[in-house]
Design an enzyme around this catalytic site. Structure first.
Site, PDB file in Angstrom:
ATOM      1  N   ASP A  11      63.696  92.151 -95.462  1.00 17.42           N
ATOM      2  CA  ASP A  11      63.400  91.238 -94.353  1.00 17.42           C
ATOM      3  C   ASP A  11      63.857  89.837 -94.752  1.00 17.42           C
ATOM      4  OD1 ASP A  11      62.273  93.371 -93.075  1.00 17.42           O
ATOM      5  OD2 ASP A  11      60.190  92.710 -93.303  1.00 17.42           O
ATOM      6  N   GLY A 208      45.251  97.541 -82.317  1.00 15.35           N
ATOM      7  CA  GLY A 208      45.140  96.205 -82.905  1.00 15.35           C
ATOM      8  C   GLY A 208      43.745  95.984 -83.459  1.00 15.35           C
ATOM      9  N   ASP A 232      48.737  87.204 -91.073  1.00 18.93           N
ATOM     10  CA  ASP A 232      50.018  87.764 -90.638  1.00 18.93           C
ATOM     11  C   ASP A 232      49.802  89.253 -90.345  1.00 18.93           C
ATOM     12  OD1 ASP A 232      52.641  88.560 -90.296  1.00 18.93           O
ATOM     13  OD2 ASP A 232      53.252  88.227 -92.372  1.00 18.93           O
ATOM     14  N   THR A 234      51.999  91.438 -89.500  1.00 21.03           N
ATOM     15  CA  THR A 234      53.139  92.318 -89.806  1.00 21.03           C
ATOM     16  C   THR A 234      52.702  93.389 -90.800  1.00 21.03           C
ATOM     17  OG1 THR A 234      54.389  90.276 -89.805  1.00 21.03           O
ATOM     18  CG2 THR A 234      55.599  92.266 -90.385  1.00 21.03           C
ATOM     19  N   ASP A 238      51.848  99.856 -90.454  1.00 20.31           N
ATOM     20  CA  ASP A 238      52.356 100.598 -91.617  1.00 20.31           C
ATOM     21  C   ASP A 238      51.224 100.880 -92.610  1.00 20.31           C
ATOM     22  OD1 ASP A 238      54.899 100.602 -90.569  1.00 20.31           O
ATOM     23  OD2 ASP A 238      55.479  98.740 -91.570  1.00 20.31           O
ATOM     24  N   GLY A 273      53.256  88.713 -95.117  1.00 23.17           N
ATOM     25  CA  GLY A 273      54.242  89.757 -95.411  1.00 23.17           C
ATOM     26  C   GLY A 273      53.677  91.144 -95.209  1.00 23.17           C
TER      27      GLY A 273
HETATM   28  N1  LIG Z   1      43.668  91.357 -85.956  1.00 18.82           N
HETATM   29  C1  LIG Z   1      43.290  92.493 -86.575  1.00 18.82           C
HETATM   30  N2  LIG Z   1      42.090  92.560 -87.187  1.00 18.82           N
HETATM   31  C2  LIG Z   1      41.677  93.683 -87.810  1.00 18.82           C
HETATM   32  N3  LIG Z   1      42.424  94.813 -87.881  1.00 18.82           N
HETATM   33  C3  LIG Z   1      43.633  94.802 -87.289  1.00 18.82           C
HETATM   34  C4  LIG Z   1      44.129  93.646 -86.606  1.00 18.82           C
HETATM   35  N4  LIG Z   1      45.354  93.946 -86.111  1.00 18.82           N
HETATM   36  C5  LIG Z   1      45.602  95.217 -86.469  1.00 18.82           C
HETATM   37  N5  LIG Z   1      44.580  95.752 -87.166  1.00 18.82           N
HETATM   38  C6  LIG Z   1      44.484  97.105 -87.737  1.00 18.82           C
HETATM   39  O1  LIG Z   1      45.784  97.608 -87.841  1.00 18.82           O
HETATM   40  C7  LIG Z   1      45.942  98.801 -87.066  1.00 18.82           C
HETATM   41  C8  LIG Z   1      47.315  98.820 -86.460  1.00 18.82           C
HETATM   42  O2  LIG Z   1      47.474  97.686 -85.631  1.00 18.82           O
HETATM   43  P1  LIG Z   1      48.290  97.731 -84.253  1.00 18.82           P
HETATM   44  O3  LIG Z   1      47.631  98.668 -83.325  1.00 18.82           O
HETATM   45  O4  LIG Z   1      48.473  96.329 -83.824  1.00 18.82           O
HETATM   46  O5  LIG Z   1      49.624  98.435 -84.744  1.00 18.82           O
HETATM   47  P2  LIG Z   1      51.113  97.862 -84.790  1.00 18.82           P
HETATM   48  O6  LIG Z   1      51.445  97.233 -83.480  1.00 18.82           O
HETATM   49  O7  LIG Z   1      51.944  99.001 -85.249  1.00 18.82           O
HETATM   50  O8  LIG Z   1      50.994  96.787 -85.913  1.00 18.82           O
HETATM   51  P3  LIG Z   1      52.178  95.865 -86.477  1.00 18.82           P
HETATM   52  O9  LIG Z   1      53.366  96.084 -85.608  1.00 18.82           O
HETATM   53  O10 LIG Z   1      51.603  94.480 -86.406  1.00 18.82           O
HETATM   54  O11 LIG Z   1      52.364  96.340 -87.874  1.00 18.82           O
HETATM   55  C9  LIG Z   1      44.809  98.773 -86.045  1.00 18.82           C
HETATM   56  O12 LIG Z   1      44.448 100.078 -85.662  1.00 18.82           O
HETATM   57  C10 LIG Z   1      43.713  98.074 -86.849  1.00 18.82           C
HETATM   58  O13 LIG Z   1      43.054  99.006 -87.683  1.00 18.82           O
END
Ligand SMILES: Nc1ncnc2c1ncn2[C@@H]1O[C@H](COP(=O)(O)OP(=O)(O)OP(=O)(O)O)[C@@H](O)[C@H]1O
Length: 293
Positions: A11, A208, A232, A234, A238, A273
């Protein structure tokens, strides 16, 4: 052993106060390179949590390729089956400005992996306890990997990201599917909650900070997320996938596995990161025991 068949990218992160308009040049405030790619991220997430992990994929003969392999090795991920090809490693060019981002991914070496190479590595897949895939590899490679796993009774997790690469032909072959809410909508439409019922204990939609949802055969289960001091996000998805794989290989009960994945992902968003904030097992168990911070 968990096998990840997936992307390995560098990245290239640039922060700026102003995105350049067409034909314009602006000054950035930071440039840094961080290892990424959904495949490598998920491999590192599982390895940090104590799983034995091997990676199948490709990097280029360039300096990034050398650095990416060294990084994976340093995390304890086995890299014997990562091919080095002519040409460049995969990169993601990430422009950040005040919470907004613009990203260009160049797949490079990731897209050099072929179905013939997957066939040649079938023994590696068959001896795995679980195989994880995402959609940053050629779709034919994902489909072939899923078929080999299915034919040989090897459980698989397909994280259908980016969802544009998903085809419904993949559905019968994967054991678990882990889209985020947007991807779930793209794949199953607005009524994705109905799809949870069709794929009980197999389809988990991440939501999320709200956590993740699945259907246990009788009822919908919302496994609540853990509050986090977000720096962050990101790599949250994963970390979720790497942690889910770890718990499933340990034959944990499904709801516990999803809760473990939520706790791990909530820790990952507290540092910069994708791989930077991926936690070790003790921290995850502490967060689960503390229940809420
Ligand atoms: N703001 C947050 N606070 C606490 N846990 C979070 C938060 N955001 C994400 N998570 C955790 O991470 C998991 C995956 O997040 P999300 O559903 O946003 O997936 P994603 O869009 O693939 O994530 P990203 O693309 O940001 O890696 C959620 O199920 C939750 O357990």
């Amino acid at each position: 052993m968990i096998t990840v068949v997936g992307s390995i990218n560098m990245d290239l992160v640039v922060k700026t106060d102003n995105f350049p308009k067409q034909g314009e040049t602006t000054l950035g405030t930071l440039y840094t390179t961080v290892p990424g790619g959904k495949g490598a991220n998920q491999a590192v997430a599982a390895a940090r949590l104590g799983s034995a992990v091997q990676m199948i994929g490709a990097v280029g003969q360039d300096a990034f390729g050398t650095e990416l392999l060294a990084g994976l090795k340093n995390e304890g991920v086995l890299i014997d089956q990562v091919k080095r090809t002519d040409g460049t490693s995969g990169i993601a060019n990430i422009l950040l400005s005040e919470g907004d981002n613009r990203i260009i991914v160049v797949p490079g070496a990731n897209h050099s992996v072929t179905t013939e190479e997957i066939d040649a590595l079938a023994d590696q897949l068959v001896k795995s306890e679980l195989v994880i895939m995402q959609l940053e590899m050629p779709i034919s490679v994902v489909q072939r990997t899923l078929e080999i796993c299915h034919q040989n009774g090897v459980p698989s997790i397909l994280n259908p990201a980016p969802a544009s690469g998903f085809t419904t032909e993949m559905l019968p072959f994967c054991t678990y599917l882990t889209p985020n809410e947007t991807e779930a909508e793209e794949i199953f439409g607005e009524n994705w909650e109905k799809a949870l019922e069709e794929f009980s204990n197999r389809l988990v939609v991440t939501l999320g900070q709200k956590g993740a949802q699945f259907y246990d055969g009788e009822k919908h289960v919302l496994v609540e997320g853990f509050p986090a001091n977000v720096v962050d996000t990101t790599g949250a998805g994963d970390t979720f996938n790497g942690a889910l794989a770890t718990a499933l290989v340990e034959e944990k009960e499904f709801e516990w596995a999803v809760r473990f994945a939520n706790a791990a992902a909530s820790l990952s968003v507290e540092k910069f990161g994708a791989q930077g904030g991926m936690p070790e097992r003790t921290a995850v168990l502490e967060r689960m025991a503390g229940d809420r911070i």
